[in-house]
Structure formats: structure tokens, C-alpha cells
Write a protein that holds these residues in place. Structure first.
Motif, short mmCIF file in Angstrom:
data_model
loop_
_atom_site.label_atom_id
_atom_site.label_comp_id
_atom_site.label_asym_id
_atom_site.label_seq_id
_atom_site.Cartn_x
_atom_site.Cartn_y
_atom_site.Cartn_z
N GLY A 12 0.77 -1.24 0.00
CA GLY A 12 0.00 0.00 0.00
C GLY A 12 0.80 1.29 0.00
N ALA A 13 2.11 1.21 -0.02
CA ALA A 13 2.94 2.42 -0.02
C ALA A 13 2.89 3.10 -1.38
CB ALA A 13 4.38 2.09 0.34
N VAL A 34 11.55 8.92 -2.15
CA VAL A 34 10.67 9.23 -1.02
C VAL A 34 9.42 8.38 -1.18
CG1 VAL A 34 9.34 11.01 0.18
CG2 VAL A 34 11.55 11.59 -0.85
N ILE A 35 9.10 7.62 -0.13
CA ILE A 35 7.97 6.69 -0.17
C ILE A 35 7.10 6.95 1.06
CG2 ILE A 35 7.32 4.26 -0.26
CD1 ILE A 35 10.12 3.73 -1.42
N ILE A 36 5.80 7.10 0.84
CA ILE A 36 4.88 7.38 1.94
C ILE A 36 3.95 6.20 2.20
CG2 ILE A 36 4.96 9.86 1.57
CD1 ILE A 36 2.18 9.64 0.22
N ASP A 37 3.27 6.25 3.35
CA ASP A 37 2.30 5.22 3.74
C ASP A 37 2.95 3.83 3.80
OD1 ASP A 37 0.37 7.22 3.81
OD2 ASP A 37 -0.21 6.87 1.73
N VAL A 38 4.16 3.77 4.35
CA VAL A 38 4.89 2.50 4.43
C VAL A 38 4.40 1.71 5.64
CG1 VAL A 38 7.15 1.41 4.60
CG2 VAL A 38 6.89 3.55 3.32
N ASP A 39 4.04 0.47 5.42
CA ASP A 39 3.55 -0.41 6.47
C ASP A 39 4.72 -0.89 7.34
OD1 ASP A 39 2.84 -3.44 7.32
OD2 ASP A 39 1.02 -2.23 7.25
#
Length: 198
Positions: A12-13, A34-39
Motif C-alpha cells: 500500500g505504499a 521518497v515513499i509514503i504510507d509504508v507499512d
């Protein structure tokens, strides 16, 4: 690193920028990413990346941030970014890591007096500093930035000038003789002040 990013995206990232190798530059180059919403369960959070990847996760508060940060088998170094110095120290004390910097990153490694080493699978014992003599002792080094909001001399502007200043600084520390040390200290400071418009 490609596999780590693919795993994060599958969970989901979202990749905001970068995310690709750069074989045109050589076999070991990768785009700053840059990666967001990393589980928390993703490999980006559970493995040591050692690459130009900033993985971001939203948390509700500092306690949750500490819980997620400590949820890893690895614990070499950490950074806490805050305008509240007291809160920064409180968070730093709770983090399971060999070194914690407040409003700074990585530069502790160049401080010979600071112990270097990790916790968990990031290593045993410490090198550097007085505690480096106690090979099997686990110490945590916490560094507090005394000038929040101001660029550090070793940040950004990478190039010939920084290389010259860094070399002059090393010569200042280790050159034989006081005259050579003072000459190199002057050269390093001159470059730093010029680059920062001082």
C-alpha cells in the motif's frame, strides 16, 4: 533496493519520487527516493536499507512513533526531529539504537570521540571514543543540535569546496606540528564561511 520498494508498494505504499536504479551511472547507483504510507511489516522498515530511500509512515503521537521505530531487529542509528528539545531528549532515551541524533543525521559517525555501534542485529560493542575500549558494552550516544533551523557546514553544497574544507579539517586534526594545524584550520574555516555567506 528495487525489491524492498516493490514489497512496500505491494503493501500500500506510494512512491513520491525516485524508486529506480541508475545503471547508466554504475551498478551501485539508485535514485534518491521518497515513499509514503509504508507499512511497519514491510521490508523497508524491517531490514537495513543503506540506500537513498526515505520511508515515511504517519503516526498518532510520539509514543506510537517510538513503538514503530523500535519494532525492528536492527538498531544502528536514529534521528529525532523536533522544535521541543526536552521532548527530543525524552524520545531519544526511549529509542533502541546505538546512536540517536536530535535535529541532525549521520554526522556523529565523523566524531571520533562518539561511540559507534548498534543494537540487536546491527552489531555488538562499540568503536570510537572511550567506550570503544569496552568492546562488549552497549552504550547509546545521543547528540542534540544546539542550532536548530540553521544549515550545518557539512550539509548540502557537495563538491570541490566541501572536499577541500573536509580535507583541511582532517589536516587540522592530525597534521604533525602546530603551524600546519593552524594553517589548515584557517583554510577550512575560510571555505565554510564563504559557502555560508559569512
Amino acid at each position: 533496493m528495487t525489491a524492498l520498494i516493490a514489497d512496500a508498494v505491494a503493501r500500500g505504499a506510494k512512491v513520491l519520487c525516485g524508486g529506480n536504479p541508475r545503471p547508466d551511472l554504475g551498478p551501485n547507483f539508485f535514485e534518491p527516493s521518497v515513499i509514503i504510507d509504508v507499512d511497519s511489516a514491510s521490508r523497508l522498515f524491517q531490514e537495513e536499507t543503506f540506500g537513498p530511500i526515505l520511508a515515511i509512515q504517519k503516526v498518532a503521537n510520539a509514543d506510537e512513533a517510538v513503538t514503530h521505530a523500535n519494532d525492528s531487529r536492527f538498531a544502528l542509528a536514529a534521528s529525532v526531529w523536533t522544535a521541543d528539545a526536552a521532548l527530543g531528549k525524552k524520545i531519544a532515551a526511549q529509542l533502541r539504537a546505538g546512536s540517536v541524533m536530535i535535529n541532525d543525521a549521520i554526522s556523529y559517525y565523523a566524531i571520533a570521540e562518539a561511540p559507534h555501534g548498534g543494537c540487536g542485529l546491527s552489531g555488538w560493542g562499540r568503536a570510537h571514543g572511550k567506550t570503544g575500549l569496552l568492546e562488549m558494552v552497549q552504550t547509546k550516544y545521543i547528540d542534540v543540535d544546539r542550532t536548530p533551523g540553521r544549515a550545518k557546514p557539512w550539509w548540502f553544497r557537495y563538491g570541490a569546496d566541501l572536499e577541500h574544507a573536509a580535507d583541511a579539517f582532517l589536516q587540522f586534526q592530525y597534521a604533525p606540528g602546530i603551524a600546519a594545524r593552524l594553517r589548515n584550520a584557517r583554510a577550512a574555516l575560510k571555505t565554510i564561511f564563504r559557502d555560508h555567506g559569512l
